[in-house]
Write an enzyme that holds these catalytic residues in place. Sequence first.
Site, mmCIF file in Angstrom:
data_model
loop_
_atom_site.group_PDB
_atom_site.id
_atom_site.type_symbol
_atom_site.label_atom_id
_atom_site.label_comp_id
_atom_site.label_asym_id
_atom_site.label_seq_id
_atom_site.Cartn_x
_atom_site.Cartn_y
_atom_site.Cartn_z
ATOM 1 C CD GLN A 48 -3.374 -4.664 6.589
ATOM 2 O OE1 GLN A 48 -3.472 -3.596 6.008
ATOM 3 N NE2 GLN A 48 -3.847 -5.782 6.076
ATOM 4 C CG ASP A 67 -9.373 -0.387 5.417
ATOM 5 O OD1 ASP A 67 -9.116 -0.794 4.269
ATOM 6 O OD2 ASP A 67 -8.607 -0.523 6.384
ATOM 7 C CE LYS A 94 -3.703 -2.548 2.279
ATOM 8 N NZ LYS A 94 -4.478 -2.848 3.498
HETATM 9 N N1 GUN Z 1 -6.864 -7.224 6.393
HETATM 10 C C1 GUN Z 1 -7.271 -7.947 5.321
HETATM 11 N N2 GUN Z 1 -7.809 -7.110 4.401
HETATM 12 C C2 GUN Z 1 -7.741 -5.865 4.910
HETATM 13 C C3 GUN Z 1 -8.136 -4.584 4.413
HETATM 14 O O1 GUN Z 1 -8.692 -4.428 3.325
HETATM 15 N N3 GUN Z 1 -7.896 -3.545 5.241
HETATM 16 C C4 GUN Z 1 -7.320 -3.685 6.454
HETATM 17 N N4 GUN Z 1 -7.150 -2.596 7.217
HETATM 18 N N5 GUN Z 1 -6.952 -4.853 6.950
HETATM 19 C C5 GUN Z 1 -7.158 -5.935 6.155
#
Ligand code: GUN
Length: 300
Positions: A97, A120, A53
């Site tokens: 995350q 998110d 990211k």
């Molecule tokens: N863990 C698995 N997928 C995601 C996501 O799209 N965002 C976040 N913050 N954690 C994740």
Amino acid sequence: MVAEIIDGKKIAGEIRTGLKPRLAKLADAGNVAGLAAVLVGENAASQLYVKMKSKASEEMGMAHWTIQLPEDVSEARLLQEIGRLNSDPKVHGILVQQPLPSQIRVEAAVAAVSPLKDVDCFHPVNVGLMLIGRPRFAPATPSGVVELLMRSGNDPSGKHVVILGRSNIVGKPLAALLMQKAPGANATVTIAHTATKEIAAHTRRADILAAAMGSPRFLKADMVRDGAVVIDVGINRVPDPTAKGGYRTVGDVDFDAVKQKAKAISPVPGGVGPMTIAMLLSNTVSAGEIASKAAGPAPP
Ligand code: GUN
């Protein structure tokens, strides 16, 4: 029938290109869109995702920060850090995350993020807005699935979509998006999960299948109708002595067999993964635009 491969890398590239004029407009107003990722502990997969990211943000000329906290961090300390990011005007998007260690309540972490910076789309207010068809942000992976379908010529309107998995990150929000009376949606949606009986009876009736249950190569060819469209959301590491490092990344679909039956299929890697990142960047640009609008015109 041998399936057309839905190229997530290419489609994600098109989406990222589409963000450039919006980023340029923000820059003209003196704003650089910025994304902060909070990473708790040393989970190898999470570390990799956050790195990807950050790299994507860097490539787009966006600002980015990774806030690394120790595995044993208290919930109060995490919430304090999120609060600091909420009040930093340079930070437009915040993600925490997942998964998080057990001393931290996921619901407390997601609710602590300002809904205006919740790229998110995990905050309950944003989940609710999406559910009632007035989205502020679209959840990254589910909206990536929708974009893959639309941009590969597989509009879900009027189709029966069967989703395998009911997580808060993929299954539930994907169902919420696809059932809307809106472009890119308008589908009839079934969610199958661990308590579903005779799962193949459901999957065989699907025009479109989205596999998101986190079980390597779960969806077999005999569970798929001829000519179905298959989107694989799974990312699983399985031992493979022939692979470099002794592991291979596979999805939730038995790709080689299902490819012989489907009309179109997304691969792993190179399918949904790049789309999740592109949609996260898109949400961060939207968050930057929201902040820029609220701040008014730049001083001369
Ligand atoms: N863990 C698995 N997928 C995601 C996501 O799209 N965002 C976040 N913050 N954690 C994740």
